[in-house]
Motif scaffolding. Sequence first.
Motif, short mmCIF file in Angstrom:
data_model
loop_
_atom_site.label_atom_id
_atom_site.label_comp_id
_atom_site.label_asym_id
_atom_site.label_seq_id
_atom_site.Cartn_x
_atom_site.Cartn_y
_atom_site.Cartn_z
N ARG A 108 12.29 13.85 1.63
CA ARG A 108 12.54 13.19 2.78
C ARG A 108 11.64 11.99 2.92
NH1 ARG A 108 10.13 17.77 6.39
NH2 ARG A 108 8.00 16.80 6.58
N PRO A 109 12.40 10.92 3.70
CA PRO A 109 11.60 9.61 3.64
C PRO A 109 10.23 9.66 4.48
CG PRO A 109 13.61 9.47 4.96
CD PRO A 109 13.54 10.75 4.13
N PRO A 110 9.24 9.22 4.29
CA PRO A 110 8.19 9.38 5.06
C PRO A 110 8.37 8.81 6.52
CG PRO A 110 7.83 7.44 3.49
CD PRO A 110 8.96 8.13 3.05
N ALA A 111 7.38 9.22 7.34
CA ALA A 111 7.79 8.86 8.87
C ALA A 111 7.19 7.27 9.15
CB ALA A 111 6.78 9.80 9.54
N PHE A 112 7.61 6.76 9.87
CA PHE A 112 7.65 5.43 9.95
C PHE A 112 7.61 4.99 11.31
CE2 PHE A 112 8.75 0.70 9.74
CZ PHE A 112 7.73 0.24 9.29
N ASP A 113 6.68 4.40 12.17
CA ASP A 113 6.68 4.11 13.57
C ASP A 113 6.96 2.57 13.82
OD1 ASP A 113 6.54 3.86 16.22
OD2 ASP A 113 4.43 4.38 16.23
N HIS A 129 0.84 -1.10 -0.06
CA HIS A 129 0.00 -0.02 0.02
C HIS A 129 0.89 1.29 -0.04
CE1 HIS A 129 -3.69 -2.43 0.66
NE2 HIS A 129 -3.00 -3.08 1.55
N SER A 130 2.11 1.09 -0.48
CA SER A 130 3.21 2.34 -0.13
C SER A 130 3.12 2.93 -1.50
CB SER A 130 4.46 1.71 0.23
OG SER A 130 5.19 3.06 0.16
N THR A 131 2.01 3.66 -1.92
CA THR A 131 2.11 4.36 -3.09
C THR A 131 1.86 6.01 -2.88
OG1 THR A 131 -0.43 4.17 -3.21
CG2 THR A 131 0.93 2.44 -4.39
N LYS A 132 2.10 6.83 -4.08
CA LYS A 132 1.98 8.18 -3.61
C LYS A 132 0.52 8.64 -3.44
CE LYS A 132 5.92 10.11 -5.89
NZ LYS A 132 6.32 11.00 -7.04
N ALA A 133 -0.33 7.97 -4.03
CA ALA A 133 -2.16 8.22 -4.03
C ALA A 133 -2.37 7.80 -2.82
CB ALA A 133 -2.70 7.41 -5.20
N ILE A 146 -4.85 11.82 8.46
CA ILE A 146 -4.66 10.54 8.98
C ILE A 146 -3.34 10.06 8.97
CG2 ILE A 146 -5.59 8.02 8.93
CD1 ILE A 146 -8.05 8.95 7.48
N PRO A 147 -2.71 9.89 10.14
CA PRO A 147 -1.20 9.41 10.22
C PRO A 147 -1.15 7.70 9.53
CG PRO A 147 -1.82 9.31 12.52
CD PRO A 147 -3.09 9.91 11.50
N ALA A 148 0.02 7.73 8.93
CA ALA A 148 0.23 6.47 8.15
C ALA A 148 1.34 5.88 8.70
CB ALA A 148 0.31 6.60 6.61
N THR A 149 1.29 4.32 8.85
CA THR A 149 2.63 3.47 9.12
C THR A 149 2.79 2.50 8.17
OG1 THR A 149 2.36 3.96 11.67
CG2 THR A 149 3.75 2.16 10.93
N ILE A 150 3.41 2.81 7.02
CA ILE A 150 3.58 2.16 5.82
C ILE A 150 4.99 2.10 5.46
CG2 ILE A 150 2.91 1.44 3.44
CD1 ILE A 150 0.33 3.31 4.00
N PRO A 151 5.66 0.93 5.57
CA PRO A 151 6.97 1.10 5.34
C PRO A 151 7.31 1.33 3.81
CG PRO A 151 6.24 -1.45 5.53
CD PRO A 151 5.24 -0.39 5.91
N GLU A 152 8.24 1.99 3.29
CA GLU A 152 8.49 2.25 1.88
C GLU A 152 9.24 1.10 1.26
OE1 GLU A 152 10.43 6.30 0.21
OE2 GLU A 152 11.57 5.41 1.99
#
Length: 113
Positions: free
Chosen positions: A61-66, A24-28, A38-44
Amino acid sequence: MSGSTDRVRAARRPGPQVIADKGHSTKATRAHLRKRVIPATIPERRDQQADRKRKGRAGGRPPAFDRTAYKRRNVVERCFNRLKQFRAIATRFDKTAVSYRGMIDLAALLIWL
């Protein structure tokens, strides 16, 4: 209370959060969630990481990832897998939503016991 410098802070409840896998890691997807705050936790994905690094500063920059939130996703996935071991749930034998929910409740109870 002693003075005005002492303050009580209330803990904020976390709002809805999307935790998904790399598929589910897409720009869209990220733009859709960002638009709704809505915060997202999706690995790149690796190809996205390589593309971003190839672009240099223009790649952003890379997207935030928890990582801790992503680890909790495993518990939910295992629960779904255990529930799907019941044939009636996996194939959705029940016609109505109420009876299907009842079957899920019964299966969850049997797993819990």
